[in-house]
Design a protein around this motif. Structure first.
Motif, PDB file in Angstrom:
ATOM      1  N   ASN A 183       0.740  -1.112  -0.007  1.00  0.00           N
ATOM      2  CA  ASN A 183      -0.077   0.023   0.185  1.00  0.00           C
ATOM      3  C   ASN A 183       0.939   1.263   0.028  1.00  0.00           C
ATOM      4  OD1 ASN A 183      -2.406  -1.533   0.146  1.00  0.00           O
ATOM      5  ND2 ASN A 183      -2.105  -1.671   2.460  1.00  0.00           N
ATOM      6  N   PHE A 184       0.603   2.208  -0.834  1.00  0.00           N
ATOM      7  CA  PHE A 184       1.312   3.538  -0.836  1.00  0.00           C
ATOM      8  C   PHE A 184       0.130   4.534  -1.096  1.00  0.00           C
ATOM      9  CE2 PHE A 184       1.579   1.768  -5.020  1.00  0.00           C
ATOM     10  CZ  PHE A 184       1.392   2.700  -5.932  1.00  0.00           C
ATOM     11  N   THR A 185       0.527   5.772  -1.000  1.00  0.00           N
ATOM     12  CA  THR A 185       0.040   6.888  -1.093  1.00  0.00           C
ATOM     13  C   THR A 185       0.459   7.977  -2.071  1.00  0.00           C
ATOM     14  OG1 THR A 185      -0.956   6.938   1.187  1.00  0.00           O
ATOM     15  CG2 THR A 185      -1.282   8.994   0.046  1.00  0.00           C
ATOM     16  N   THR A 186      -0.142   8.302  -3.263  1.00  0.00           N
ATOM     17  CA  THR A 186       0.399   9.342  -4.034  1.00  0.00           C
ATOM     18  C   THR A 186      -0.337  10.748  -4.010  1.00  0.00           C
ATOM     19  OG1 THR A 186      -1.309   8.798  -5.758  1.00  0.00           O
ATOM     20  CG2 THR A 186       0.844   7.496  -5.871  1.00  0.00           C
ATOM     21  N   GLU A 187       0.254  11.641  -4.156  1.00  0.00           N
ATOM     22  CA  GLU A 187      -0.328  12.941  -4.064  1.00  0.00           C
ATOM     23  C   GLU A 187      -0.555  13.788  -5.435  1.00  0.00           C
ATOM     24  OE1 GLU A 187       0.608  17.371  -1.622  1.00  0.00           O
ATOM     25  OE2 GLU A 187       0.829  15.266  -0.710  1.00  0.00           O
ATOM     26  N   LYS A 188      -1.596  14.073  -5.696  1.00  0.00           N
ATOM     27  CA  LYS A 188      -1.730  14.562  -7.087  1.00  0.00           C
ATOM     28  C   LYS A 188      -2.194  16.303  -7.097  1.00  0.00           C
ATOM     29  CE  LYS A 188      -4.575  13.652 -11.213  1.00  0.00           C
ATOM     30  NZ  LYS A 188      -5.602  12.637 -11.710  1.00  0.00           N
ATOM     31  N   LYS A 189      -1.759  16.946  -7.874  1.00  0.00           N
ATOM     32  CA  LYS A 189      -2.072  18.246  -7.857  1.00  0.00           C
ATOM     33  C   LYS A 189      -3.486  18.483  -8.487  1.00  0.00           C
ATOM     34  CE  LYS A 189       0.927  21.740  -8.368  1.00  0.00           C
ATOM     35  NZ  LYS A 189       2.057  22.641  -8.954  1.00  0.00           N
TER      36      LYS A 189
ATOM     37  N   LYS B 199      -4.754  16.265  -3.874  1.00  0.00           N
ATOM     38  CA  LYS B 199      -5.643  15.127  -3.737  1.00  0.00           C
ATOM     39  C   LYS B 199      -4.672  14.014  -3.224  1.00  0.00           C
ATOM     40  CE  LYS B 199      -8.994  12.243  -5.828  1.00  0.00           C
ATOM     41  NZ  LYS B 199      -9.939  11.801  -6.939  1.00  0.00           N
ATOM     42  N   LYS B 200      -5.014  13.314  -2.204  1.00  0.00           N
ATOM     43  CA  LYS B 200      -3.789  12.084  -1.654  1.00  0.00           C
ATOM     44  C   LYS B 200      -4.992  10.895  -2.087  1.00  0.00           C
ATOM     45  CE  LYS B 200      -1.426  14.108   2.029  1.00  0.00           C
ATOM     46  NZ  LYS B 200      -0.963  14.052   3.182  1.00  0.00           N
ATOM     47  N   GLU B 201      -4.188  10.098  -3.039  1.00  0.00           N
ATOM     48  CA  GLU B 201      -4.888   8.728  -3.552  1.00  0.00           C
ATOM     49  C   GLU B 201      -3.968   7.397  -2.696  1.00  0.00           C
ATOM     50  OE1 GLU B 201      -4.966   8.526  -7.453  1.00  0.00           O
ATOM     51  OE2 GLU B 201      -6.495  10.324  -7.795  1.00  0.00           O
ATOM     52  N   GLN B 202      -4.842   6.727  -2.341  1.00  0.00           N
ATOM     53  CA  GLN B 202      -4.176   5.682  -1.614  1.00  0.00           C
ATOM     54  C   GLN B 202      -4.422   4.276  -2.590  1.00  0.00           C
ATOM     55  OE1 GLN B 202      -5.298   4.491   2.245  1.00  0.00           O
ATOM     56  NE2 GLN B 202      -3.650   2.945   2.480  1.00  0.00           N
ATOM     57  N   LYS B 203      -3.107   3.925  -2.990  1.00  0.00           N
ATOM     58  CA  LYS B 203      -3.046   2.950  -4.118  1.00  0.00           C
ATOM     59  C   LYS B 203      -2.512   1.603  -3.339  1.00  0.00           C
ATOM     60  CE  LYS B 203      -2.990   5.898  -7.740  1.00  0.00           C
ATOM     61  NZ  LYS B 203      -2.192   6.151  -9.179  1.00  0.00           N
ATOM     62  N   THR B 204      -2.938   0.405  -3.929  1.00  0.00           N
ATOM     63  CA  THR B 204      -2.770  -1.058  -3.508  1.00  0.00           C
ATOM     64  C   THR B 204      -2.137  -1.635  -4.646  1.00  0.00           C
ATOM     65  OG1 THR B 204      -4.172  -0.994  -1.750  1.00  0.00           O
ATOM     66  CG2 THR B 204      -3.440  -3.106  -2.370  1.00  0.00           C
ATOM     67  N   VAL B 205      -1.070  -2.531  -4.613  1.00  0.00           N
ATOM     68  CA  VAL B 205      -0.505  -3.374  -5.656  1.00  0.00           C
ATOM     69  C   VAL B 205      -0.632  -4.911  -5.025  1.00  0.00           C
ATOM     70  CG1 VAL B 205       1.510  -4.064  -6.995  1.00  0.00           C
ATOM     71  CG2 VAL B 205       0.936  -1.516  -6.472  1.00  0.00           C
ATOM     72  N   ALA B 206      -1.229  -5.647  -5.571  1.00  0.00           N
ATOM     73  CA  ALA B 206      -1.520  -6.870  -4.856  1.00  0.00           C
ATOM     74  C   ALA B 206      -1.100  -8.104  -5.747  1.00  0.00           C
ATOM     75  CB  ALA B 206      -2.810  -7.069  -4.482  1.00  0.00           C
TER      76      ALA B 206
ATOM     77  N   PRO C 170      -1.244 -12.508  -6.676  1.00  0.00           N
ATOM     78  CA  PRO C 170      -1.875 -13.815  -6.151  1.00  0.00           C
ATOM     79  C   PRO C 170      -0.683 -14.437  -5.593  1.00  0.00           C
ATOM     80  CG  PRO C 170      -1.735 -13.898  -8.488  1.00  0.00           C
ATOM     81  CD  PRO C 170      -1.359 -12.501  -7.989  1.00  0.00           C
ATOM     82  N   LEU C 171      -1.171 -15.745  -4.567  1.00  0.00           N
ATOM     83  CA  LEU C 171      -0.149 -16.319  -4.141  1.00  0.00           C
ATOM     84  C   LEU C 171       0.497 -17.217  -4.913  1.00  0.00           C
ATOM     85  CD1 LEU C 171       0.869 -17.577  -1.376  1.00  0.00           C
ATOM     86  CD2 LEU C 171      -1.198 -19.255  -1.320  1.00  0.00           C
ATOM     87  N   TYR C 172       0.048 -17.742  -5.948  1.00  0.00           N
ATOM     88  CA  TYR C 172       0.651 -18.509  -7.145  1.00  0.00           C
ATOM     89  C   TYR C 172       1.760 -17.914  -7.802  1.00  0.00           C
ATOM     90  CZ  TYR C 172      -2.456 -16.637 -10.430  1.00  0.00           C
ATOM     91  OH  TYR C 172      -3.227 -15.676 -11.106  1.00  0.00           O
ATOM     92  N   GLY C 173       1.560 -16.418  -7.609  1.00  0.00           N
ATOM     93  CA  GLY C 173       2.820 -15.735  -8.281  1.00  0.00           C
ATOM     94  C   GLY C 173       3.801 -16.060  -7.522  1.00  0.00           C
TER      95      GLY C 173
END
Length: 71
Positions: free
Chosen positions: A22-28, A39-46, A48-51
């Motif tokens: 999880n990380f947060t990006t800030e956009k003007k 605007k702060k947006e929280q993003k998630t990179v996920a 799968p287990l098999y990866g």
């Protein structure tokens, strides 16, 4: 090749243990002179287990293949 195999195994195990980042990006949004709107947006990179399992298995295969070709 041996080093690559070990690195892939470590990355695969890390992917199995840590399933997402999880990380947060800030956009003007607007810049109105002295006033700035962001605007702060929280993003998630996920992944799968098999990866993670696949990366670890590929690392083992590379490690074993490097042993067979080495004198």
């Amino acid at each position: 090749m041996k080093t690559l195999g070990i690195i892939l195994i470590v990355i695969g195990i890390a992917m199995i243990i840590v399933r997402e980042i999880n990380f947060t990006t800030e956009k003007k949004v607007a810049d109105l002179g002295p006033i700035e709107l962001n605007k702060k947006e929280q993003k998630t990179v996920a992944w799968p287990l098999y990866g993670g399992i696949a990366v670890a298995v590929i690392g083992v295969v590379v490690l074993l293949a490097s042993r067979k070709t080495a004198p």
